[in-house]
Write a protein that holds these residues in place. Sequence first.
Motif, PDB file in Angstrom:
ATOM      1  N   LEU A 487      12.119  -4.033   0.013  1.00  0.00           N
ATOM      2  CA  LEU A 487      10.679  -3.386  -0.043  1.00  0.00           C
ATOM      3  C   LEU A 487      10.084  -3.127  -1.545  1.00  0.00           C
ATOM      4  CD1 LEU A 487       8.294  -2.464   1.916  1.00  0.00           C
ATOM      5  CD2 LEU A 487       8.952  -0.294   1.048  1.00  0.00           C
ATOM      6  N   ALA A 488       9.014  -3.922  -1.909  1.00  0.00           N
ATOM      7  CA  ALA A 488       8.304  -3.431  -2.976  1.00  0.00           C
ATOM      8  C   ALA A 488       7.029  -2.762  -2.702  1.00  0.00           C
ATOM      9  CB  ALA A 488       8.283  -4.597  -4.175  1.00  0.00           C
ATOM     10  N   THR A 489       6.431  -2.008  -3.737  1.00  0.00           N
ATOM     11  CA  THR A 489       5.068  -1.744  -3.468  1.00  0.00           C
ATOM     12  C   THR A 489       4.165  -2.126  -4.615  1.00  0.00           C
ATOM     13  OG1 THR A 489       5.475   0.578  -4.688  1.00  0.00           O
ATOM     14  CG2 THR A 489       5.822   0.621  -2.163  1.00  0.00           C
ATOM     15  N   ARG A 490       2.876  -2.572  -4.126  1.00  0.00           N
ATOM     16  CA  ARG A 490       2.030  -3.007  -4.818  1.00  0.00           C
ATOM     17  C   ARG A 490       1.559  -2.571  -6.519  1.00  0.00           C
ATOM     18  NH1 ARG A 490      -2.555  -7.498  -2.518  1.00  0.00           N
ATOM     19  NH2 ARG A 490      -2.721  -8.640  -4.557  1.00  0.00           N
ATOM     20  N   GLU A 491       1.412  -1.190  -6.197  1.00  0.00           N
ATOM     21  CA  GLU A 491       0.967  -0.256  -7.499  1.00  0.00           C
ATOM     22  C   GLU A 491       2.062   0.323  -8.090  1.00  0.00           C
ATOM     23  OE1 GLU A 491      -2.542   1.592  -6.293  1.00  0.00           O
ATOM     24  OE2 GLU A 491      -3.229  -0.138  -4.973  1.00  0.00           O
ATOM     25  N   SER A 516       4.551  -3.707   0.174  1.00  0.00           N
ATOM     26  CA  SER A 516       3.697  -2.649   0.743  1.00  0.00           C
ATOM     27  C   SER A 516       2.667  -2.474  -0.267  1.00  0.00           C
ATOM     28  CB  SER A 516       4.533  -1.324   0.926  1.00  0.00           C
ATOM     29  OG  SER A 516       3.508  -0.280   1.412  1.00  0.00           O
ATOM     30  N   GLY A 517       1.536  -1.946   0.556  1.00  0.00           N
ATOM     31  CA  GLY A 517       0.314  -1.399  -0.434  1.00  0.00           C
ATOM     32  C   GLY A 517       0.789  -0.107  -1.070  1.00  0.00           C
ATOM     33  N   SER A 518      -0.319   0.451  -2.009  1.00  0.00           N
ATOM     34  CA  SER A 518       0.138   1.540  -2.704  1.00  0.00           C
ATOM     35  C   SER A 518       1.287   1.590  -3.638  1.00  0.00           C
ATOM     36  CB  SER A 518       0.135   2.662  -1.746  1.00  0.00           C
ATOM     37  OG  SER A 518      -0.031   3.851  -2.227  1.00  0.00           O
ATOM     38  N   GLY A 519       1.732   2.767  -3.994  1.00  0.00           N
ATOM     39  CA  GLY A 519       2.749   2.901  -5.098  1.00  0.00           C
ATOM     40  C   GLY A 519       4.216   3.254  -4.521  1.00  0.00           C
ATOM     41  N   HIS A 520       4.994   3.761  -5.554  1.00  0.00           N
ATOM     42  CA  HIS A 520       6.324   4.091  -5.534  1.00  0.00           C
ATOM     43  C   HIS A 520       6.632   4.973  -4.424  1.00  0.00           C
ATOM     44  CE1 HIS A 520      10.437   3.869  -7.310  1.00  0.00           C
ATOM     45  NE2 HIS A 520      10.485   5.087  -7.246  1.00  0.00           N
ATOM     46  N   ILE A 521       5.943   5.984  -3.834  1.00  0.00           N
ATOM     47  CA  ILE A 521       6.190   6.992  -3.035  1.00  0.00           C
ATOM     48  C   ILE A 521       5.298   6.716  -1.776  1.00  0.00           C
ATOM     49  CG2 ILE A 521       6.374   9.412  -2.348  1.00  0.00           C
ATOM     50  CD1 ILE A 521       8.256   8.589  -4.516  1.00  0.00           C
ATOM     51  N   ALA A 522       4.080   6.618  -1.794  1.00  0.00           N
ATOM     52  CA  ALA A 522       3.219   6.393  -0.725  1.00  0.00           C
ATOM     53  C   ALA A 522       3.195   5.101  -0.126  1.00  0.00           C
ATOM     54  CB  ALA A 522       1.693   6.810  -1.300  1.00  0.00           C
ATOM     55  N   GLY A 557      -1.208  -1.565   8.418  1.00  0.00           N
ATOM     56  CA  GLY A 557      -0.368  -0.332   8.805  1.00  0.00           C
ATOM     57  C   GLY A 557       0.899  -0.432   7.822  1.00  0.00           C
ATOM     58  N   SER A 558       1.845   0.123   8.595  1.00  0.00           N
ATOM     59  CA  SER A 558       3.217   0.663   7.744  1.00  0.00           C
ATOM     60  C   SER A 558       4.078  -0.578   8.119  1.00  0.00           C
ATOM     61  CB  SER A 558       3.608   2.069   8.542  1.00  0.00           C
ATOM     62  OG  SER A 558       4.920   2.014   8.220  1.00  0.00           O
ATOM     63  N   TRP A 559       5.098  -0.617   7.067  1.00  0.00           N
ATOM     64  CA  TRP A 559       6.019  -1.821   7.116  1.00  0.00           C
ATOM     65  C   TRP A 559       7.412  -1.171   7.890  1.00  0.00           C
ATOM     66  CZ3 TRP A 559      11.105   0.275   5.338  1.00  0.00           C
ATOM     67  CH2 TRP A 559      11.001   1.484   4.673  1.00  0.00           C
ATOM     68  N   TRP A 560       7.337   0.080   8.244  1.00  0.00           N
ATOM     69  CA  TRP A 560       8.527   0.828   9.073  1.00  0.00           C
ATOM     70  C   TRP A 560       8.831   0.037  10.274  1.00  0.00           C
ATOM     71  CZ3 TRP A 560       7.803   6.799   8.934  1.00  0.00           C
ATOM     72  CH2 TRP A 560       7.950   7.116   7.859  1.00  0.00           C
TER      73      TRP A 560
END
Length: 600
Positions: A487-491, A516-522, A557-560
């Motif tokens: 999983l990587a995050t776009r921002e 995933s959208g958003s950043g390293h944590i969100a 929505g979520s990747w979970w």
Amino acid sequence: MATDESGGKVPPEPDYDVFAKNMARLVEEGGKAMAAYVRPRETGENNNSLSDGVADVVKTLGQVAETWLSDPHKTLDAQRSLVSGYFDLWSSTLRKMNGEEVAPVVEPESRDARFQDPDWSTNPFFDFLKQAYLHTTRWAETMVNEAEGIDERTRAKAHFYVRQIGSAVAPSNFVLTNPELIKETMAQKGENLVRGMQMLAEDIAAGRGELKIRQTDRASFEVGVNLATTPGQVIFQNDLIQLIQYEPTTPQVRRRPLLIVPPWINKFYVLDLTPEKSFIRWAVNSGLTVFVISWVNPDARHALKGFDSYMQEGVLAALDVVLKTTRLKQADLVGYCVGGTLLAATLAYMAATGDKRAASATFLTTQVDFTHSGDLQCFVDENQLKSLERKINEAGFLEGSHMSSAFNMLRPNDLIWSYVVSNYLKGRQPRPFDLLHWNSDSTRMAAANHLFYLKNCYDQNMLARGLMEIAGVQLDIGKVTVPVYELATREDHIAPAKSAFLGATLFGGPVRFVLSGSGHIAGVINPPERNKYQYWTGPAPKGSYDAWLNKAKEHPGSWWPDWRKWLADLDEAQGAPPKIGGGRYKSLEPAPGSYVKVPA
């Protein structure tokens, strides 16, 4: 409110006596802030110096300036570009002062929250300040972009330093050049500045002579009370870890257990925040048997604990306990951020030594290849590593504030200066925010482990190159053939998506790459119930990240749930929940344990 002869309202005259008293209080509180800064240096508790950092800034920006000054024609063009922009802006301002409708010469980006007060646009003076600042900082960025004859690492560092300086000198950061602060200071008769100076003194004292910016109301959260509350037990501990087994909530569970390896740079409860945001609670409720490592907050006793220690006494020791507890031969492993980097190295070690106890691996915002490691690369070069090594070897560990400051500097406007303005100039207490409470609950880093990580990963990229050696074994990521979910995050500013993608191409087995959208944590902590952000899926990671993204499919929505289905497709054999400790390990204390509660 009084009225003038024409019936118009006249604002009340300022209470100069109250204002003067508040200014006297401001000076008094300023003395306390200065004392909080000086006292630890006088006692030797804080020996930090800015000299090394300033020297590197001067050297880096000097290299950029040298490329321009070496060509008189280019220097003249650069000066002309800067000055002509000022002339255009001055002409525009004069026309605006004469009542004309004038389009801005330069505008802030849509996401820039610093200039939202209407006076930044309607008042010609503040509008000029804003546009002059934006023109200057963008000109400086252009100078870095177009500098010839410098290597890309130097260019990246120059961009980083220009951004830090530009963020620091913004007119929004000063009372007399920020219309919102002027109005607020006059309305409160300076009381806001007094409150802000009191908080500044408290935050310098809390940082033992360094400014520890409060980003949330620290009294609103407590680990084990309203954070990290998923029920479980600590069933094992050694010098480096406590291992938590969580209590099942479903009558049947997926038999194969899940072991989570969080980053040692932060505390594990980012994955177990408030109940509605907890990834761990959600995983347990979805029928998984979950174990998580809680790293020790190291001190001088752990100075010699290296990367191999964190692998053997951390990941492999935890895996031993998990499999003995569940009486199974394999487990699924999850690594987050640098915990994922450690997990990748551990899997390569296991592959080299014939250890087949890992059934699959999930990497959350993890770098294996550090070629595109983003702005954190700016903190790691030969000179900075030597300086850091001297500092860290003196104490045996690196203070947690060092990494917290580095992470905050990746987004200075959002994570530094917005709080400086709100806390210390507006005098406002920040709102309660669980994620920022976790962010400020920093950890120290053991000397041997952290230096190995910086040198071998950020500086020399040894793991990706197949040259890293741990415990006498040379590591080859290509020999890791277990199924991988990446999983990587776009921002992401810490583990850029492009970097995570490149690392995903190195594994020797099947890889599902998800963005995933958003950043390293969100982007990671995104519960399905919130229906926030989105994620992208696509073909196996090959070629370039941009090419993959062009073919990827977006999902709301979520990747979970996507990850949970991936696990189920690998093996969804069900069984009765295992007992806590499996009859082989006794409960030492309730989750979240004591290691996570040790402050830095």
